[in-house]
Write a protein that holds these residues in place. Structure first.
Motif, PDB file in Angstrom:
ATOM      1  N   LYS A   1      -5.278  26.076  -4.651  1.00  0.00           N
ATOM      2  CA  LYS A   1      -6.156  24.988  -5.108  1.00  0.00           C
ATOM      3  C   LYS A   1      -5.561  23.585  -4.995  1.00  0.00           C
ATOM      4  O   LYS A   1      -6.078  22.751  -4.315  1.00  0.00           O
ATOM      5  N   TYR A   2      -4.473  23.308  -5.696  1.00  0.00           N
ATOM      6  CA  TYR A   2      -3.921  21.953  -5.723  1.00  0.00           C
ATOM      7  C   TYR A   2      -2.885  21.751  -4.627  1.00  0.00           C
ATOM      8  O   TYR A   2      -2.099  22.642  -4.341  1.00  0.00           O
ATOM      9  N   ALA A   3      -2.900  20.562  -4.054  1.00  0.00           N
ATOM     10  CA  ALA A   3      -1.947  20.212  -3.002  1.00  0.00           C
ATOM     11  C   ALA A   3      -1.087  19.037  -3.454  1.00  0.00           C
ATOM     12  O   ALA A   3      -1.533  18.184  -4.217  1.00  0.00           O
ATOM     13  N   THR A   4       0.111  18.997  -2.955  1.00  0.00           N
ATOM     14  CA  THR A   4       0.965  17.831  -3.128  1.00  0.00           C
ATOM     15  C   THR A   4       0.740  16.937  -1.914  1.00  0.00           C
ATOM     16  O   THR A   4       0.924  17.370  -0.778  1.00  0.00           O
ATOM     17  N   MET A   5       0.301  15.719  -2.164  1.00  0.00           N
ATOM     18  CA  MET A   5       0.084  14.737  -1.091  1.00  0.00           C
ATOM     19  C   MET A   5       1.335  13.871  -0.998  1.00  0.00           C
ATOM     20  O   MET A   5       1.774  13.297  -1.987  1.00  0.00           O
ATOM     21  N   ILE A   6       1.889  13.776   0.202  1.00  0.00           N
ATOM     22  CA  ILE A   6       3.071  12.950   0.415  1.00  0.00           C
ATOM     23  C   ILE A   6       2.701  11.787   1.327  1.00  0.00           C
ATOM     24  O   ILE A   6       2.152  11.971   2.410  1.00  0.00           O
ATOM     25  N   THR A   7       2.976  10.583   0.851  1.00  0.00           N
ATOM     26  CA  THR A   7       2.816   9.370   1.636  1.00  0.00           C
ATOM     27  C   THR A   7       4.199   8.742   1.791  1.00  0.00           C
ATOM     28  O   THR A   7       5.179   9.210   1.216  1.00  0.00           O
ATOM     29  N   VAL A   8       4.249   7.658   2.549  1.00  0.00           N
ATOM     30  CA  VAL A   8       5.509   6.948   2.775  1.00  0.00           C
ATOM     31  C   VAL A   8       5.330   5.507   2.325  1.00  0.00           C
ATOM     32  O   VAL A   8       4.349   4.857   2.692  1.00  0.00           O
ATOM     33  N   ASP A   9       6.290   5.003   1.526  1.00  0.00           N
ATOM     34  CA  ASP A   9       6.161   3.633   1.032  1.00  0.00           C
ATOM     35  C   ASP A   9       6.652   2.628   2.070  1.00  0.00           C
ATOM     36  O   ASP A   9       7.034   2.991   3.193  1.00  0.00           O
ATOM     37  N   LEU A  10       6.641   1.361   1.710  1.00  0.00           N
ATOM     38  CA  LEU A  10       7.007   0.300   2.649  1.00  0.00           C
ATOM     39  C   LEU A  10       8.475   0.322   3.052  1.00  0.00           C
ATOM     40  O   LEU A  10       8.867  -0.323   4.018  1.00  0.00           O
ATOM     41  N   LYS A  11       9.293   1.068   2.300  1.00  0.00           N
ATOM     42  CA  LYS A  11      10.716   1.211   2.638  1.00  0.00           C
ATOM     43  C   LYS A  11      10.987   2.580   3.266  1.00  0.00           C
ATOM     44  O   LYS A  11      12.125   3.032   3.312  1.00  0.00           O
ATOM     45  N   ASN A  12       9.927   3.246   3.729  1.00  0.00           N
ATOM     46  CA  ASN A  12      10.007   4.563   4.384  1.00  0.00           C
ATOM     47  C   ASN A  12      10.526   5.668   3.480  1.00  0.00           C
ATOM     48  O   ASN A  12      11.142   6.617   3.939  1.00  0.00           O
ATOM     49  N   ARG A  13      10.240   5.557   2.185  1.00  0.00           N
ATOM     50  CA  ARG A  13      10.615   6.599   1.233  1.00  0.00           C
ATOM     51  C   ARG A  13       9.380   7.427   0.909  1.00  0.00           C
ATOM     52  O   ARG A  13       8.285   6.872   0.742  1.00  0.00           O
ATOM     53  N   PRO A  14       9.530   8.747   0.799  1.00  0.00           N
ATOM     54  CA  PRO A  14       8.365   9.584   0.483  1.00  0.00           C
ATOM     55  C   PRO A  14       7.950   9.434  -0.972  1.00  0.00           C
ATOM     56  O   PRO A  14       8.768   9.150  -1.846  1.00  0.00           O
ATOM     57  N   ARG A  15       6.659   9.647  -1.198  1.00  0.00           N
ATOM     58  CA  ARG A  15       6.099   9.616  -2.550  1.00  0.00           C
ATOM     59  C   ARG A  15       5.114  10.771  -2.641  1.00  0.00           C
ATOM     60  O   ARG A  15       4.291  10.953  -1.751  1.00  0.00           O
ATOM     61  N   ALA A  16       5.207  11.555  -3.704  1.00  0.00           N
ATOM     62  CA  ALA A  16       4.353  12.733  -3.865  1.00  0.00           C
ATOM     63  C   ALA A  16       3.460  12.593  -5.086  1.00  0.00           C
ATOM     64  O   ALA A  16       3.834  11.961  -6.074  1.00  0.00           O
ATOM     65  N   ARG A  17       2.270  13.186  -4.979  1.00  0.00           N
ATOM     66  CA  ARG A  17       1.364  13.296  -6.111  1.00  0.00           C
ATOM     67  C   ARG A  17       0.521  14.546  -5.892  1.00  0.00           C
ATOM     68  O   ARG A  17       0.289  14.960  -4.760  1.00  0.00           O
ATOM     69  N   VAL A  18       0.073  15.158  -6.977  1.00  0.00           N
ATOM     70  CA  VAL A  18      -0.704  16.390  -6.901  1.00  0.00           C
ATOM     71  C   VAL A  18      -2.189  16.040  -6.992  1.00  0.00           C
ATOM     72  O   VAL A  18      -2.613  15.339  -7.911  1.00  0.00           O
ATOM     73  N   LEU A  19      -2.952  16.525  -6.016  1.00  0.00           N
ATOM     74  CA  LEU A  19      -4.372  16.223  -5.923  1.00  0.00           C
ATOM     75  C   LEU A  19      -5.139  17.463  -5.462  1.00  0.00           C
ATOM     76  O   LEU A  19      -4.535  18.491  -5.142  1.00  0.00           O
ATOM     77  N   LEU A  20      -6.449  17.337  -5.353  1.00  0.00           N
ATOM     78  CA  LEU A  20      -7.290  18.471  -5.001  1.00  0.00           C
ATOM     79  C   LEU A  20      -8.230  18.112  -3.840  1.00  0.00           C
ATOM     80  O   LEU A  20      -9.375  17.730  -4.053  1.00  0.00           O
ATOM     81  N   PRO A  21      -7.755  18.233  -2.601  1.00  0.00           N
ATOM     82  CA  PRO A  21      -8.654  17.990  -1.467  1.00  0.00           C
ATOM     83  C   PRO A  21      -9.618  19.163  -1.271  1.00  0.00           C
ATOM     84  O   PRO A  21      -9.352  20.274  -1.719  1.00  0.00           O
ATOM     85  N   VAL A  22     -10.720  18.882  -0.598  1.00  0.00           N
ATOM     86  CA  VAL A  22     -11.630  19.935  -0.153  1.00  0.00           C
ATOM     87  C   VAL A  22     -11.663  19.905   1.371  1.00  0.00           C
ATOM     88  O   VAL A  22     -11.445  18.854   1.985  1.00  0.00           O
ATOM     89  N   TRP A  23     -11.936  21.062   1.969  1.00  0.00           N
ATOM     90  CA  TRP A  23     -11.829  21.216   3.418  1.00  0.00           C
ATOM     91  C   TRP A  23     -13.099  21.791   4.004  1.00  0.00           C
ATOM     92  O   TRP A  23     -13.813  22.555   3.354  1.00  0.00           O
ATOM     93  N   GLU A  24     -13.327  21.450   5.259  1.00  0.00           N
ATOM     94  CA  GLU A  24     -14.422  22.020   6.032  1.00  0.00           C
ATOM     95  C   GLU A  24     -13.995  22.069   7.498  1.00  0.00           C
ATOM     96  O   GLU A  24     -12.951  21.526   7.866  1.00  0.00           O
TER      97      GLU A  24
END
Length: 162
Positions: free
Chosen positions: A24-47
């Protein structure tokens, strides 16, 4: 044994949806302006759209997410469960202002796409899909890795054109 690499998403679609529905829940990883990863837990839906997976993420348009995606739209979504089944989705994620796409994502959340995943977004956005706080990220995967926990074997989907 080499990791199978598949060009057709349909070859792993059932396992993908089984894992996503289970975890169900996914960890979304983005990259900040200093190229450091940032994670947060969210709930995407797929098709599936034209034979390819497309994800939708209902989210608040926070300054952090907005800055990260503006600087680098490449994201990873990871699903994992204690049985060691995992899904890693490398993708391009962008905010969409298209009202029909936002309504479509809203409907997917309510109906659950795939079944068993989703929620009623009115709990967060009481004004429905027209609520100014309701925003949507479109997720376009260019690589997906499935890991089967029983033997840690991987299968990778990566189409010819990302």
């Amino acid at each position: 044994m080499p990791t199978p690499k598949l060009r057709e998403f349909s070859d792993l679609q059932d396992t993908f949806f089984h894992y996503v529905r289970d975890i169900k829940y996914a960890t979304m990883i983005t990259v900040d302006l200093k190229n450091r990863p940032r994670a947060r837990v969210l709930l995407p839906v797929w098709e599936i759209v034209d034979g390819r997976p497309v994800g939708w993420l209902a989210a608040y348009k926070t300054p952090v997410k907005t800055a990260h995606l503006a600087n680098n739209p490449h994201t990873t979504y990871s699903y994992w469960n204690p049985r060691q089944n995992a899904v890693h989705i490398d993708s391009r994620s962008t905010w969409t202002d298209d009202e029909s796409a936002k309504r479509h994502a809203w409907d997917l959340y309510i109906k659950g796409g795939p079944p068993g995943v989703g929620y009623d977004p009115v709990h967060y956005w009481q004004g429905g899909p027209a609520d100014p706080e309701y925003q949507v990220i479109r997720i376009e995967p260019w690589r997906i890795q499935l890991v089967r926990g029983s033997d840690l074997r991987s299968t990778i989907w990566q189409p010819d054109t990302p």
